[in-house]
Design a protein around this motif. Structure first.
Motif, PDB file in Angstrom:
ATOM      1  N   GLY A   1      23.771  -5.014  26.652  1.00 47.09           N
ATOM      2  CA  GLY A   1      23.291  -3.864  26.319  1.00 47.09           C
ATOM      3  C   GLY A   1      22.895  -3.348  25.201  1.00 47.09           C
ATOM      4  O   GLY A   1      22.894  -2.093  24.605  1.00 47.09           O
TER       5      GLY A   1
ATOM      6  N   PRO B   1      17.317  -1.268  32.726  1.00 48.78           N
ATOM      7  CA  PRO B   1      18.474  -1.503  33.227  1.00 48.78           C
ATOM      8  C   PRO B   1      19.447  -1.448  32.641  1.00 48.78           C
ATOM      9  O   PRO B   1      19.415  -2.517  31.345  1.00 48.78           O
ATOM     10  CB  PRO B   1      19.092  -2.578  34.062  1.00 48.78           C
ATOM     11  CG  PRO B   1      17.343  -3.175  34.534  1.00 48.78           C
ATOM     12  CD  PRO B   1      17.052  -2.998  33.159  1.00 48.78           C
ATOM     13  N   GLU B   2      20.420  -0.128  32.493  1.00 44.63           N
ATOM     14  CA  GLU B   2      21.950  -0.181  31.397  1.00 44.63           C
ATOM     15  C   GLU B   2      22.156  -1.421  31.828  1.00 44.63           C
ATOM     16  O   GLU B   2      22.960  -1.833  32.242  1.00 44.63           O
ATOM     17  CB  GLU B   2      22.314   1.086  32.897  1.00 44.63           C
ATOM     18  CG  GLU B   2      22.989   2.416  31.990  1.00 44.63           C
ATOM     19  CD  GLU B   2      23.667   3.344  32.112  1.00 44.63           C
ATOM     20  OE1 GLU B   2      22.582   4.229  33.009  1.00 44.63           O
ATOM     21  OE2 GLU B   2      24.982   3.748  32.109  1.00 44.63           O
ATOM     22  N   GLY B   3      23.217  -1.092  31.206  1.00 43.78           N
ATOM     23  CA  GLY B   3      24.065  -2.583  30.641  1.00 43.78           C
ATOM     24  C   GLY B   3      23.338  -3.394  30.148  1.00 43.78           C
ATOM     25  O   GLY B   3      23.654  -4.815  29.955  1.00 43.78           O
ATOM     26  N   SER B   4      21.413  -4.073  30.484  1.00 42.18           N
ATOM     27  CA  SER B   4      21.220  -4.615  29.867  1.00 42.18           C
ATOM     28  C   SER B   4      20.811  -5.045  28.660  1.00 42.18           C
ATOM     29  O   SER B   4      20.742  -4.021  28.381  1.00 42.18           O
ATOM     30  CB  SER B   4      20.060  -5.241  31.086  1.00 42.18           C
ATOM     31  OG  SER B   4      20.295  -5.537  32.914  1.00 42.18           O
TER      32      SER B   4
END
Lengths: 229, 239
Positions: free
Chosen positions: B41, B182-185
């Motif tokens: 993230g 993308p979330e968390g990437s």
């Protein structure tokens, strides 16, 4: 193997797209000459011979391309940023080289075919003592050994030297080294051949070249991987 | 030689862990014993002078080249590819177009989400069948980023996405990255545009004299009270 064929499909498409303008020009030239009536060909022969000379030169270039293009296919873009697309595919450098070698064959055959078609079409302009470029294979040379030499062995030697030299301008020294070493290997393998194997000299030479081809491919791949090409 | 330095709080399992990584070009050392870690993230900027090894570091992280020493470990969550390297405009042949590039991604990457890629390309309103010869480098960058970000990966790598691009398009690219990540990437990008990106970057990694210094951008602002670019200039002032 699936990985190799997957890469080969993409590599073939890539090279075809890159060469499409060149191929279209050739095809168009062939069609134009084919469609020209004989009277027009006679007129060109007598009043505009520079056009037949030009077509003749283009034929000769295709013929020489057949001799040298396999090495060009292997050497393309090793030092350029676009190499990243090949690296991204995840396929090993060895398989990339093998893919290039496999694509040599149809590419070179295409050039050879073009030189033959062109030569046939040039008959329309033939007159008297006029000669024109025509690429043929003599019986003595042997099609298979010559084909292997031009399509595989010399390009592999060339690629190995090209990557070992390691600079974008290394094409010419690599070419010279490849074309010097190739006949030398033939001569050396026959000089050092035991007398008992003399009747099979050609076979032994062929085997030596096959072994060296594999060694050159592995060597070239190792150099490329080690140096991060 | 300067040592690697990190001003990063204790971390959870890193997505990318590079330890004592070295790389040389033709026996000339470029990177010496580099330590770099990337947490999930995070957006990390890699900065350094020309020829300091930024692009090489990115290629090492992407697995495109192998280090001569050291280890590189990627620990993606289940179901995600470890890394997606976003191509630059110089790396894509001009005869390709967005459609052909999408075909290349579909052909080689099982984790490529074609629907998402199409959605992102459609949102850009750029000609998808026109050869890249006819597009500007900014437009090509947007296309390349759309496709790179359409892979389901834990870590995205981008080499100078704002290079040679006019200000309005640079702003569009910044917004595009924030919107489409993308979330968390995580995203690691090489950049010279530190002031423009400073509020987007979570961490800054400075490549200097074959080593690396990694620091949170919040620490730069809080502890040093200067901008990210000024901090970079301060750290590299002896060059």
């Amino acid at each position: 193997m699936t990985e190799l064929f997957k890469y080969l499909r993409w590599d073939a498409k890539r090279r075809l797209y890159a060469a499409r303008i060149f191929l279209l020009i050739w095809f168009a030239l062939d069609l134009i000459v084919f469609a020209l009536p004989q009277a027009a060909c006679r007129w060109i022969t007598f009043h505009a011979p520079f056009l037949t000379a030009l077509f003749n030169i283009l034929l000769a270039l295709a013929g020489f391309g057949f001799l040298f293009y396999p090495a060009f296919i292997l050497s393309a873009s090793w030092f350029r940023p676009r190499r990243t697309m090949e690296q991204l595919t995840g396929i090993s450098t060895k398989k990339q080289i093998v893919s290039g070698l496999l694509l040599n064959i149809p590419s070179a055959l295409l050039l050879f075919l073009q030189s033959q078609i062109g030569s046939a079409l040039m008959q329309k302009f033939a007159r008297g003592g006029m000669s024109y470029f025509h690429l043929t294979f003599s019986e003595a040379a042997g099609f298979l050994p010559t084909f292997f030499n031009l399509m595989v062995f010399i390009p592999c030697l060339y690629l190995f030297f090209y990557l070992a030299i390691g600079k974008p301008g290394g094409n010419i020294p690599a070419f010279l080294l490849a074309y010097i070493f190739s006949p030398d290997i033939t001569v050396l393998s026959q000089i050092f051949l035991p007398a008992s194997l003399a009747p099979a000299a050609d076979l032994v030479t062929a085997l030596v070249k096959i072994v060296l081809t594999v060694a050159m491919v592995l060597g070239a791949a190792r150099i490329a991987e080690k140096r991060g090409y | 030689m300067a040592e690697n330095r990190m001003e990063i709080p204790p971390m959870e399992t890193p997505l990318l862990l590079m330890q004592k990584v070295s790389f040389s070009y033709n026996k000339n050392p470029l990177l010496c014993q580099i330590d770099l870690h990337v947490r999930p993230g995070r957006i990390i900027g890699i900065a350094g002078s020309n020829g300091s090894g930024k692009s090489t570091l990115l290629k090492l992280a992407g697995g495109l080249i192998a280090p001569s020493e050291g280890s590189i470990r990627l620990s993606p969550p289940d179901g995600l590819a470890p890394v997606s390297y976003c191509l630059t405009s110089e790396q894509i042949p001009g005869w390709m177009n967005a459609r052909k590039l999408m075909a290349y991604y579909s052909h080689f990457f099982a984790d490529f989400d074609r629907e998402r890629a199409q959605e992102l390309l459609d949102s850009l309103a750029l000609p998808q069948k026109r050869s890249l010869y006819w597009l500007s480098s900014g437009q090509i960058t947007l296309i390349a980023l759309s496709l790179g970000l359409s892979r389901r990966a834990a870590l995205y790598l981008s080499d100078e996405p704002l290079a040679s691009i006019e200000p309005k398009l640079r702003r569009d690219i910044r917004r595009f990255l924030l919107r489409c990540m993308p979330e968390g990437s995580s995203l690691v990008m090489v950049t010279h545009h530190l002031n423009e990106l400073q509020y987007m970057l979570d961490e800054l990694a400075i490549l200097h004299r074959h080593t690396i210094r990694q620091i949170e951008t919040e620490t730069i602002r809080r502890k040093y009270g200067i901008s990210v670019e000024d901090y970079f200039l301060k750290e590299t002032k002896n060059d």
